[in-house]
Each structure stands twice: as C-alpha cells, then as structure tokens.
Design a protein around this motif. Structure first.
Motif, PDB file in Angstrom:
ATOM      1  N   ARG A 136      10.718   7.012  -1.867  1.00 30.39           N
ATOM      2  CA  ARG A 136      10.115   6.946  -0.534  1.00 30.39           C
ATOM      3  C   ARG A 136      10.413   5.605   0.124  1.00 30.39           C
ATOM      4  O   ARG A 136      10.676   5.540   1.341  1.00 30.39           O
ATOM      5  N   ALA A 137      10.378   4.534  -0.651  1.00 25.96           N
ATOM      6  CA  ALA A 137      10.684   3.211  -0.095  1.00 25.96           C
ATOM      7  C   ALA A 137      12.132   3.138   0.363  1.00 25.96           C
ATOM      8  O   ALA A 137      12.433   2.584   1.433  1.00 25.96           O
ATOM      9  N   GLN A 167       0.822  -1.208   0.000  1.00 27.00           N
ATOM     10  CA  GLN A 167       0.000   0.000   0.000  1.00 27.00           C
ATOM     11  C   GLN A 167       0.865   1.270   0.000  1.00 27.00           C
ATOM     12  O   GLN A 167       0.350   2.372   0.116  1.00 27.00           O
ATOM     13  N   LYS A 168       2.196   1.049  -0.075  1.00 26.39           N
ATOM     14  CA  LYS A 168       3.170   2.147  -0.106  1.00 26.39           C
ATOM     15  C   LYS A 168       3.229   2.922   1.217  1.00 26.39           C
ATOM     16  O   LYS A 168       3.621   4.082   1.251  1.00 26.39           O
ATOM     17  N   LYS A 169       2.840   2.233   2.289  1.00 29.13           N
ATOM     18  CA  LYS A 169       3.022   2.793   3.633  1.00 29.13           C
ATOM     19  C   LYS A 169       4.328   2.222   4.173  1.00 29.13           C
ATOM     20  O   LYS A 169       4.355   1.347   5.042  1.00 29.13           O
ATOM     21  N   PHE A 170       5.421   2.732   3.645  1.00 28.76           N
ATOM     22  CA  PHE A 170       6.714   2.091   3.874  1.00 28.76           C
ATOM     23  C   PHE A 170       7.188   2.226   5.331  1.00 28.76           C
ATOM     24  O   PHE A 170       7.716   1.275   5.903  1.00 28.76           O
ATOM     25  N   ASN A 205       9.066   8.100  -7.788  1.00 29.20           N
ATOM     26  CA  ASN A 205       8.766   8.788  -6.538  1.00 29.20           C
ATOM     27  C   ASN A 205       8.538   7.787  -5.408  1.00 29.20           C
ATOM     28  O   ASN A 205       9.049   7.949  -4.288  1.00 29.20           O
ATOM     29  N   ASP A 206       7.769   6.737  -5.695  1.00 29.77           N
ATOM     30  CA  ASP A 206       7.513   5.717  -4.672  1.00 29.77           C
ATOM     31  C   ASP A 206       8.788   4.951  -4.334  1.00 29.77           C
ATOM     32  O   ASP A 206       9.005   4.571  -3.177  1.00 29.77           O
ATOM     33  N   ARG A 207       9.625   4.711  -5.339  1.00 29.16           N
ATOM     34  CA  ARG A 207      10.884   4.011  -5.082  1.00 29.16           C
ATOM     35  C   ARG A 207      11.760   4.824  -4.134  1.00 29.16           C
ATOM     36  O   ARG A 207      12.375   4.278  -3.213  1.00 29.16           O
ATOM     37  N   MET A 265       8.266  -0.038  -9.240  1.00 25.44           N
ATOM     38  CA  MET A 265       7.548   1.119  -8.710  1.00 25.44           C
ATOM     39  C   MET A 265       7.880   2.373  -9.495  1.00 25.44           C
ATOM     40  O   MET A 265       8.957   2.477 -10.084  1.00 25.44           O
TER      41      MET A 265
END
Length: 923
Positions: free
Chosen positions: A418-419, A369-372, A414-416, A411
């Motif tokens: 953040r992860a 869910q990208k709540k890393f 941007n998501d990468r 991903m």
C-alpha cells in the motif's frame, strides 16, 4: 480537551433585550438588534483590547428586530421586523430605509442568494407556505427589490424556515424535513434590462432528511459541505445535498440537541440549553471545550476564529487568538495535527516556516498511521524535497544515496504494498510537474530568453527527475507492472540508461528492455535482443513473431541508419525472403520510400539477388521510379532469370519451341511462364531502358514476343509484325501490337496497320532478324548446342504463304487507319473482286462518315464565322460622338482627348476609370 475559545465581554447589562446579531467584517463591527427595535453597533477598539459602542439607532424600527444580514457590496443591511423585510443603508449612521418588500407579509425568514454566474443580489423570502424570489435592481430611477418569477414543486404543507444558500443550491426546512432546491435560470426568459420578457427561475426540490428538533442548517463552504442539525447528531452532505457513501463519516454528536449551531473552522460551536456552549472538532467530532454563559441564547459567526454569543442583555465574544500558540503546541503533542494545521493556517500568528514544520510532522504522523495517500498529499502540498520522501523506502534508493531508518522495510508485506502504491501515485504527479517545468525552460532556451539562473534551475530539475523516474520504475515493477512500459516510453523520461537497463535485466523484463532500447535509439541492442530471443523456446510471447517485428523496426529507421538496416536485413532475408523485401518496400511510412535506392540495389545484388526483382518491381511499378538505372537493372535480372529457366525448360520439353509448335510467351508451365509475362509487361510499359542493349541479349531463335515489343520501341514495326504473323502465327497479337503503337500524328507509327497489311500480303519481303546473331557472343550460346536441329531454330530463308483474306479483314476493320489506295495496290492482281468487296465497302463507308463529319464541321465553322462578322459589322456601324461636353460616368469629368470606353447603353467612361472600377469589382 483544551480551551479553544476564551470568552470576553462585548457588552453587559444592556437596557434592551438582544434578539439577533450580525457581523460586518469590513470594519469589524457587531450589530445587535433589540426587542424594542433599537440597533447597537460595537466596533473593535483601536487598542484591540475589546469592543466599544460606536452607534445606537433607537429609531431603527418600532418593533422587535428578528433577523439581520449584512450585504457589504451593496451597502445594505437587511432586516426582518414586524413581519416585513426591509433594506437599510449600511453606511448611514441613521440606517435610513432604502426600500421594503410590500408584497410579502408576514415574512418568516429570508436568505441571500447570489448566483456565481452573475453575482447579482437576490433574496429568497419565506411566507405563508411559499418561497418568493426578489432581485436587487433599479426601477423607475431608484434601487429596490424587484420580484422575480420562481417556479418550483411541490406545494409545501407549512412555511419554510431556516433557509441557507450555497451557490445555486438552496437548503431549507419545512416542519420536520430538510429540503434542497437546485436553482436554474429559465433560458426562455431575460432580465428586464435585456428585453421585454421578464426574468424567471426554476427550482427543483428534493427531500433530504427528517428531524425532530429545532432546525439548523450550517454551510461549511471551505469543506464544500453543508451541516444539518438532526436531534443531537449533526449530519453533513456535499454542496449538492448528496450524502457520503459512508453514512457515519462527517457526523458530529453533541451531548444534547443544540438550539443553534455555527461553523468556525475547524470547530462546530453549538448552543445548548441553560447557556451551555459546546465546541467540537470537525475532523473527528471530539469534544474540545464546554463553556457556560449565563442565559446565553444566540450565536453569531464573526471574523475567523471568533464567535459572538448573546444573552438577554449581555454579549460575549469567543476568541481563539489568546490561547492559540499554546493550543497548537498541545495539539501537536497529542498528535491532533489536522486541528493544529487548521488553526495555524487560520491565524497570522505563525510564520510560514512554522506552518510548514507542523505540516511536515503531520505528514510523517499520517505515514506512521499507514495513511499513505493522505501523507504523500500533504508532503506534496508543502513541497517537501522528493529525496527526503524516497529515503523512507531504502530498497528503492539509487546507489549512493543515504537512507533513513528502515521505515518501509519493517512493515508487513500488505502495508508495504500500500505504501508503494501511494508512493507511485505521488511520484507520478511530481514527475509530471517537473517535466512541464523542464519543457518551459527548453522553450526559453529556444527563444533566447533564458537566464543563467534558469540554466541552474533546469539542471536541478533534471537531477530530481532522474531520481524520481528511476525510483518510479522500481516502484511500478513491484506494484503496477503494466505501467512500466508506459513510463519508459515517455519522451521526458529521465532514467539513466544504465540504471534502467540494470533494473529491467535484474527483473527479467526483456519486453520492457526492448522498449528502453527503442526509445533511447539503441537500435543494435534492440535488434540483437530480438534475434537472441527468437531462438529461445522459453522466450516471452512478445518475441514470437521476431521476423515481422524486426522488419517493422527496420522500416521505422531511415537513411541515417542505412548501414544498420542493411546489416540486419541479411538475417531477415536469410530467414524469409518476402519479409526481407518488405523492409525496403513498406508503404506504411515514408522511411522506406526515402531510402537510398541505389545502395539497396547494390546490397541486394551482392547479398540476396532473389530479392532484387520484387524490390525493383515495387520501386518501378508502385513508386513510379523514372531512373533508367533501376529499369535496366530490373530488365537485366528479368533476362537472366528467364535465360536460366528457359534453358531448363528446353531441356525438359525440346519440342515446345519447334517451328510447328511454338509455345506462346507466358503459357509455359512453372516460373518460366510467370517471369515471361512479367518481362513482357515491363517491356510494354517501361520507357526507361535501352532497346538496342536488350536486343543484343535476346537470342533470335526464342523470345519472339519480347523481340517484337523491343523492335516496336525502335519503330522497326515491319520486323516486329513479321514475328507475330510469320513466326508466331498470331494475327490477333499483331493487331494488338498495332493498337499499342498506332499514332496518327507520327510519320512512322501512323503506318503500322498498313505494315501489318503488307506483312500479311507479302510475308517474304521482310527480314526477320535485322540484328546479326552470333551464338558465341550472347548469353544464349551456352545452351543452343544441346538442342536438336529441329527444335528452336527458325529458318530465316523459309517461305511464308500470303494471307490475303486476313489482310482484307484488317483493311475492312481499320479502314480509317490505313492508306486504302496503298493497301489495294499491294494486293496481287489475281485477287478476286468478291474478296476485296468487303474491304472496299468498309472503306467507302468510312470515307463517307469522314466526309459527313468534315461537312458538318465546315457548316458549324461557317455559321460561327457569319455571326462573328455580323457582330463586327454592327459594332463598326455604331456612331460615337465625343465633344467637349461629354463626361465620364465614373469620375464625372470631361472625356476631352483621353482614351475612353463606350458601354452598350451608350454611356462613356475614361479607360483608366473603367479599368479601376473593374479592378474594384474583382476585389
């Protein structure tokens, strides 16, 4: 929706109307108060299939029981009935009344207040628009509630209702407003047991929220929040009454205004109209279950997972245990992992392995869910193997490790990012924890308390830390480049050198590469990198001042790396002589001071002689090196430098050293004057060189000041003074020479002023050169042939004129340091008396002063001697009588024939008793 609770009967068709409930958790007993004043006790049956009535107390109260609270530790049951607050003995079957509060009536409501600092039981009572504070304590031999002063502002417009306490915070409602009150004990007061000043508390009141419904305040202790009913919305604050930044967070909306609400993690259970009970999740506020219980009016929290509901004459228990496994499975399928985890944690129906598996699925779901951050926090909580997490990032894996499917690679950028940021924070915590454990094992090894299992565990930790640090390095390069250097500098950093070097080189991070070399003690690599980058125009600005940085780096090394220091010092000396000398003369650390100085001298002799003089000057003058080796080496190079400069100077200025025009040492232009001053200073202050050797090196036709100082070391003062007076014509310098060497207690040096006097009066009696000079055998013979006959040679047979006037002045000025008779006998018989008068006058005055001083010293000595004699005679005249009745004042035993001491007041004591007492006083 699903059936979170299963309603079960506790008691039906009671003969009385139920007004309130309380739960005694210690023995799993539900207490129900009735309108007729009765009290019913229902306890879980032995087979745990329901509740059974275990006690009925019909004499509990005469009027309706309006509120109940259990105080298990104090064995009290607090009750409000007929407007009074009473305390009953909880363990008594008849619930005997222990005490009641007479002062406050009618009681609207109350709450238990237990400060964390003391743990004492207080109750806050609401009555007649005021709040009162009482403490459970002992008074006159029995326990009761003692009123405690409570000072707060403002004055309330109505009587406070619905009071709840969380730590030192009190929450309550007045009319249509919620308030918080911070309780603080008055430091100027004490409890009655501690002193005479009565105990007091201060309350600081703050308005929180408005509402237009029946008030409801619900502490959610495990979440460190407090819920407030505000119409159909239940809002929350933290335990200090502060609203979250996001106003919509942690708000729960019921289908209508709840009349009562209880918190049973992870649910909020609300009592609605017409007996409807609504259950909502605390995580997202979603409706979980709706139940309808006939005429239900009252809710009460029970044990975890249990809520009691009361109607007029019926009582039910809402229990989560019956459908718990099915509900958890349902929630996992629906991906409501937070609820599933909370339910599993609150129950003993699940093994630890099952709970961990649920949390692992929840963490993966959060990641998807990208709540890393939340995902890695949960991974860390369940101690997931680090490699399992790193495999989710294939590009960060070290060589040879199998990766999972490209979770991060697929991903968006941007998501990468953040992860990777979340991963960096997680790995940073993991490495800190592992480093602490490794340090603990190292301490066990050093103390000899380590076991074989400890060694294996340490090896596993090191392997994990190596992977974590290598991954973290790659992660920081992509997300937080400013932290790369800090990671490399860590003493516990476990990256393999080859891996880290390869990573940094591939990213072009040469500055970080240098730090890696430095921390791993790869000194040659670090220095070669600096030298290589110093010649590149496009190098990192970090390498701009390469010379100075190399100097500082070499200064940080020590004797163990001396060959390495000397190797790279060549490069620095070739670039900058002054910076090269700093390598060996730094005062910032002890490293340079402790280097092998002889090895440094030999190195500088062969590689850079120009650096030797400044190095030896620092060693001798600042570090106060006493060894003659360094003094004589410096002197040798001083002389060699002066020789070379002097030869060039004589060629350029042939008349500068003629008999008629002798230039004083240090007054020459250029480097010659500078080096002659330094040579003269050295000859004056140093005592660790051989004067004879230096005299052989100095030519007689030059370097007169130097020769004079050396002759002074040899106590050949007459020859030295002849140089100053006859050759240099510099009587002030000769006088300064005398000041330097005069010593009244030395047989030779005490005559130095007299020698100066004789030199002035009889200048031709001294031989200027006491050491033969052979031009072919000295270092100076090479250039004398090039100088004209009238330039530098001093004729040793020259006749000098006496200077009686100057000699008389010397005698007058230093009469106390010169043998006056001897000096006057040296004067020519033709010397006019008027010339000698000033000297004789000075001698007479000096002699007079000396005679006065001696006379005064004699008088003082005679006075002191007479006082001593007087004291001696007085002591000898004192009569001491010792008989068989004389006692020691210390031990009170007979003196007898023992050695004794007499005190000034006439008392006697044994000598050993006196010594012991003196020793005790000293201690």
């Amino acid at each position: 929706m699903y059936d979170a609770y299963t309603p079960c009967e506790v008691a039906l068709r009671l003969p009385v109307e139920v007004t309130c409930l309380a739960f005694q958790e210690s023995n799993q007993t539900l207490l129900a108060g009735g309108r007729a004043g009765h009290l019913y006790a229902y306890t879980i049956s032995a087979n745990r299939r329901g509740f059974e009535l275990t006690n009925i107390c019909k004499s509990f109260h005469k009027k309706a029981v309006m509120e109940l609270k259990v105080c298990q530790r104090e064995d009290l049951l607090l009750c409000v009935s007929d407007g009074q607050l009473m305390a009953h003995k909880l363990s008594d079957p008849e619930y005997k009344v222990e005490t009641l509060i007479h002062k406050v009536k009618p009681v609207q409501t109350f709450a238990r207040f237990s400060p964390k600092t003391s743990g004492d039981l207080y109750v806050i009572v609401s009555s007649r628009k005021k709040l009162y504070l009482f403490k459970w304590g002992e008074k006159d031999g029995h326990k009761e509630f003692i009123e405690v002063a409570l000072d707060y502002n403002p004055v309330f417009l109505d009587t406070p209702t619905s009071i709840r306490c969380v730590g030192e915070m009190v929450f309550f409602s007045v009319r249509n407003e919620y308030f918080s009150m911070t309780m603080q004990k008055d430091k100027t007061t004490t409890s009655p047991s501690e002193g005479s000043t009565p105990e007091g508390w201060n309350g600081f009141v703050t308005r929180l929220l408005n509402f237009n419904c029946q008030p409801g305040i619900v502490p959610m202790i495990d979440r460190r929040r407090v819920a407030f009913v505000r119409n159909e919305i239940v809002v929350t604050t933290d335990i200090w009454g502060q609203r979250p930044a996001n106003v919509l967070s942690d708000e729960y909306k019921f289908s209508e205004v709840p009349m009562q609400i209880v918190y049973d993690s992870p649910y909020l259970v609300g009592m609605l109209s017409k007996g409807r009970v609504e259950v909502r999740s605390i995580f997202d506020g979603q409706l979980v279950q709706t139940m309808s219980l006939p005429k239900a009016m009252t809710l009460c929290s029970g044990a975890r997972g249990q809520v009691f509901v009361a109607a007029l004459s019926d009582i039910w228990i809402l229990d989560t245990s019956q459908n718990l496994r099915k509900n958890v499975s349902h929630l996992i399928q629906e991906r409501h992992f937070e609820l599933a985890i909370q339910l599993a944690e609150n129950s003993n129906l699940f093994a630890e392995e099952q709970k961990l598996e649920i949390k692992k699925k929840a963490a993966l779901n959060l990641f998807n869910q990208k709540k890393f951050d939340e995902s890695f926090a949960l991974f860390g909580e369940i101690k997931t193997e680090v490699l399992s997490i790193i495999r989710m990032f294939p590009e960060l894996l070290p060589d040879g490790f199998q990766s999972m499917t490209g979770v991060v690679s697929d991903m968006p950028a941007n998501d990468r990012m953040r992860a990777l940021l979340a991963l960096g924070s997680y790995l940073s915590e993991i490495r800190t924890e592992h480093a602490k454990h490794i340090e603990l094992y190292n301490r066990l090894y050093s103390s000899g308390a380590a076991k074989k299992t400890d060694e294996d565990e340490k090896a596993k930790l090191l392997l994990t830390l190596r992977v974590v640090d290598t991954t973290l390095l790659k992660c920081y390069i992509k997300t937080k480049p400013m932290l790369v250097d800090s990671l490399i500098r860590l003493q516990s950093n476990a990256c393999t050198f080859e891996d880290a070097k390869k990573i940094l080189e591939s990213e072009g991070r040469l500055r970080s590469l240098f730090i890696l070399y430095e921390t791993r003690k790869k000194h040659e690599m670090a220095l070669d990198l600096f030298i290589d980058q110093s010649s590149r125009p496009d190098a990192d600005p970090f390498f701009d001042d390469a010379i100075q940085q190399i100097v500082e780096y070499l200064q940080s090394l020590g004797n163990s790396n001396l060959p390495l220091i000397l190797k790279y010092a060549k490069w620095v000396l070739a670039k900058n002589l002054e910076a090269g000398v700093q390598i060996f003369t730094s005062d910032e650390t002890e490293m340079a001071r402790n280097l092998n100085r002889k090895a440094v001298v030999e190195f500088l002799k062969s590689e850079c002689p120009d650096a030797l003089i400044p190095y030896l000057e620092h060693v001798i003058f600042k570090w106060e090196e006493p060894s003659s080796y360094f003094h004589e080496t410096l002197l040798e190079f001083y002389v060699a430098r002066v020789n070379t400069l002097f030869k060039d100077y004589v060629h350029a200025f042939p008349d500068a050293f003629s008999d008629e025009n002798i230039t004083r040492a240090g007054d020459e232009d250029g480097e010659l004057g500078l080096y002659r001053k330094r040579l003269l200073k050295f000859l004056e202050v140093s005592h660790s060189y051989s004067p004879q050797t230096v005299l052989l090196q100095l030519a007689p036709h030059a370097f007169y000041e130097e020769r004079a100082l050396i002759l002074g070391r040899l106590k050949q003062h007459e020859q030295a003074l002849a140089i100053y007076v006859n050759t240099l014509k510099n009587v002030p310098a000769a006088e300064e020479y005398c000041r330097l060497y005069y010593n009244a207690h030395d047989e030779t040096n005490s005559q130095v002023y007299l020698m100066l006097f004789r030199t002035l009066v009889h200048p031709n009696q001294q031989q200027l050169h006491s050491i033969p000079y052979h031009a072919d055998s000295t270092p100076f013979g090479s250039y004398r042939d090039d100088v004209s006959e009238a330039s530098t040679l001093v004729n040793s047979t020259s006749s000098y004129q006496p200077d009686v006037n100057t000699a008389i002045k010397i005698l007058a000025k230093h009469a106390d340091k010169i043998d006056t008779v001897g000096a006057l006998n040296m004067l020519p018989a033709t010397t006019p008396l008027r010339v000698v008068f000033s000297a004789i006058n000075a001698v007479i005055q000096t002699t007079g002063r000396q005679a006065s001083t001696r006379k005064m010293e004699k008088s003082v000595s005679q006075c002191a001697m007479s006082k001593k004699l007087e004291r001696k005679n007085k002591a000898q005249s004192t009569k001491i009588i010792v008989n068989f009745s004389s006692e020691c004042v210390v031990c009170e035993k007979k003196i007898a024939v023992s050695a004794f001491v007499r005190y000034p007041d006439g008392r006697l004591a044994h000598l050993y008793c006196h010594n012991d007492s003196q020793g005790g006083n000293r201690n």
